[in-house]
Design an enzyme around this catalytic site. Structure first.
Site, short mmCIF file in Angstrom:
data_model
loop_
_atom_site.label_atom_id
_atom_site.label_comp_id
_atom_site.label_asym_id
_atom_site.label_seq_id
_atom_site.Cartn_x
_atom_site.Cartn_y
_atom_site.Cartn_z
N GLU A 107 0.79 -1.24 0.00
CA GLU A 107 0.00 0.00 0.00
C GLU A 107 0.82 1.29 0.00
O GLU A 107 0.60 2.17 0.83
CB GLU A 107 -0.97 -0.01 1.19
CG GLU A 107 -1.88 -1.22 1.20
CD GLU A 107 -2.80 -1.30 2.42
OE1 GLU A 107 -2.83 -0.36 3.23
OE2 GLU A 107 -3.49 -2.32 2.56
N GLU A 132 -6.06 -10.76 -1.25
CA GLU A 132 -6.83 -10.58 -0.01
C GLU A 132 -8.32 -10.57 -0.33
O GLU A 132 -9.08 -9.72 0.13
CB GLU A 132 -6.41 -9.27 0.69
CG GLU A 132 -4.92 -9.23 0.99
CD GLU A 132 -4.47 -8.00 1.78
OE1 GLU A 132 -5.32 -7.29 2.34
OE2 GLU A 132 -3.25 -7.77 1.82
O1 G3I Z 1 -4.68 -9.26 19.00
C1 G3I Z 1 -5.07 -7.99 19.54
C2 G3I Z 1 -5.64 -8.17 20.91
O2 G3I Z 1 -4.66 -8.66 21.76
C3 G3I Z 1 -6.18 -6.81 21.38
O3 G3I Z 1 -6.78 -6.95 22.62
C4 G3I Z 1 -7.19 -6.26 20.38
C5 G3I Z 1 -7.71 -4.87 20.78
O4 G3I Z 1 -7.89 -4.05 19.66
O5 G3I Z 1 -6.55 -6.12 19.17
C6 G3I Z 1 -6.08 -7.35 18.62
O6 G3I Z 1 -5.39 -7.04 17.47
C7 G3I Z 1 -6.16 -6.69 16.35
C8 G3I Z 1 -5.78 -7.65 15.23
O7 G3I Z 1 -6.39 -7.25 14.04
C9 G3I Z 1 -6.17 -9.09 15.54
O8 G3I Z 1 -7.54 -9.23 15.61
C10 G3I Z 1 -5.83 -5.26 15.96
O9 G3I Z 1 -6.33 -4.37 16.93
C11 G3I Z 1 -6.43 -4.94 14.60
O10 G3I Z 1 -5.96 -3.66 14.18
C12 G3I Z 1 -6.00 -5.97 13.59
O11 G3I Z 1 -6.62 -5.68 12.35
C13 G3I Z 1 -6.01 -6.23 11.21
C14 G3I Z 1 -5.70 -5.12 10.22
O12 G3I Z 1 -5.15 -5.67 9.04
C15 G3I Z 1 -4.71 -4.12 10.80
O13 G3I Z 1 -4.65 -3.01 10.04
C16 G3I Z 1 -6.96 -7.25 10.58
O14 G3I Z 1 -7.12 -8.37 11.47
C17 G3I Z 1 -6.39 -7.71 9.25
O15 G3I Z 1 -7.36 -8.50 8.59
C18 G3I Z 1 -6.06 -6.52 8.37
O16 G3I Z 1 -5.47 -6.98 7.16
C19 G3I Z 1 -5.14 -5.98 6.20
C20 G3I Z 1 -3.90 -6.48 5.45
O17 G3I Z 1 -2.86 -6.75 6.35
C21 G3I Z 1 -3.45 -5.45 4.42
N1 G3I Z 1 -4.54 -5.09 3.52
C22 G3I Z 1 -5.79 -4.68 4.18
C23 G3I Z 1 -6.25 -5.74 5.17
C24 G3I Z 1 -7.58 -5.36 5.79
O18 G3I Z 1 -7.45 -4.20 6.57
#
Ligand code: G3I
Length: 347
Positions: free
Chosen positions: A134, A239
């Protein structure tokens, strides 16, 4: 018959796997993965923020488990991702405890160290890496990230060079969303050509494909597949998912559980998709897979962003607490009937 028996004749087919699954807590998802997929991406645990929590510290525990999970389940491993403006550790951009920003030299050294350590750690185990994620806006300009502000567009070359030095056999990819946008397509092609002209290795372009029912414009999306292939790289659908809910403007981050009005407007299918809506969603999946089949000589991997609906990030974005249906397996880990239609396309 699974997706991999049909689609696997032409390309890799996989999914993003979350930590619960690779930690062995979701046997239902394991069974689907075994039947349908031959490659996998870690949904979060290989991102810089997860691997490099503090200066001088690398924590590979969760990511190592993911890699062993893949070995155990015969999945080729795709590394995601080495450089991204999001989920990068804050300490990369500052000097120790001081509030002062890191200098150009410091950031460059940290990037190189990160990439060499991570790619080196998984040398021989990862088929290919999303090296840069990105970096380009939909209008074709470079994203104004920390990397770009400090290092200019050269940060991309720095990253590809370091990754190649750390594992000369690994494939290297550029990955981005909204890849059907004409201006973005042009900018990505320009970037690929530039990297190639400088003698750097780049094997593929990843089209994330976080799709909806009315986006992307499929004709433009198809043009991008052709355009990237014409640049001499593999095209990967990296994705893939389908947001079936209305996309709200200006509600990013709102918690839907606390707001009845938002529930009605933006979380309308909590009891499951009505038959007519399901039909529309199935048709959209088929329209996409018809394109992938047509371009089967150019597309080397199709990767869904998650296994089952319940685990998808789209239940929490752009509003928290929605009930979305973006994947090919439902909340009970049952295969959706459209899978058989997709398989038929490849027979
Ligand atoms: O694991 C922690 C947990 O310990 C904590 O208590 C909780 C509180 O917010 O957060 C948990 O982590 C989260 C993680 O996902 C696991 O669920 C993060 O906050 C959250 O920001 C994270 O989001 C991920 C996101 O990328 C981050 O920007 C999504 O799962 C993931 O699907 C998403 O994937 C991205 C690709 O990497 C790049 N392209 C876009 C795609 C969708 O956004």
């Amino acid at each position: 018959q699974g997706l991999k028996d049909a689609i696997g004749k032409y390309c890799l087919i996989g999914a993003a796997i979350n930590q619960w699954q690779s930690d062995g807590q979701v046997p239902e998802a394991d069974a689907l993965t075994d039947k349908h997929f031959n490659c996998a991406v870690a949904e979060n645990c290989m991102k810089p923020e997860s691997l490099a929590p503090a200066e001088g510290i690398f924590d590979f525990r969760v990511a190592d488990k993911f890699v062993s999970y893949c070995e155990q389940h015969k999945l080729k491993v795709i590394g995601h991702c080495l450089v991204w403006h999001s989920q990068a550790p804050d300490w990369w951009f500052t000097n120790g405890y001081a509030a002062s920003p890191a200098s150009k030299e410091v950031l460059k050294a940290r990037l190189i160290k990160h990439i060499k350590t991570v790619v080196g750690h998984y040398k021989g185990q990862v088929l290919g890496w999303d090296v840069v994620n990105e970096a380009i806006e939909d209008n074709g300009s470079f994203r104004n990230s920390h990397y770009y502000r400090l290092l200019g567009e050269e940060f991309i070359e720095i990253a590809f060079r370091a990754a190649h030095e750390a594992d000369p056999d690994a494939e290297l990819y550029y990955n981005d969303y909204s890849m059907g946008q004409p201006a973005k397509r042009e900018a990505v092609c320009k970037l690929v050509k530039k990297l190639k002209a400088k003698g750097l290795r780049i094997d593929g372009v990843g089209m994330q494909s976080h799709n909806g029912l009315d986006y992307p414009n499929l004709a433009e999306y198809e043009k991008s597949i052709d355009a990237f292939a014409a640049c001499g790289v593999k095209v990967m659908i990296t994705e893939l998912d389908m947001n079936v809910l209305p996309n709200p403007e200006g509600f990013g981050g709102a918690d839907i559980a606390q707001n009845f009005e938002l529930q009605k407007r933006f979380n309308p299918y909590t009891e499951g998709l009505p038959a007519a809506k399901q039909k529309e969603v199935d048709q959209r999946w088929l329209d996409l897979f018809k394109i992938y089949y047509k371009h089967r000589d150019q597309i080397s991997r199709i990767n869904l962003w998650g296994v089952s609906d319940g685990g998808s990030w789209l239940n929490g974005w752009p509003i928290k607490g929605r009930t979305n249906y973006p994947l090919l397996f439902d909340r009970q880990y049952k295969e959706k009937p459209v899978i058989n239609e997709i398989i038929k396309l490849y027979k």
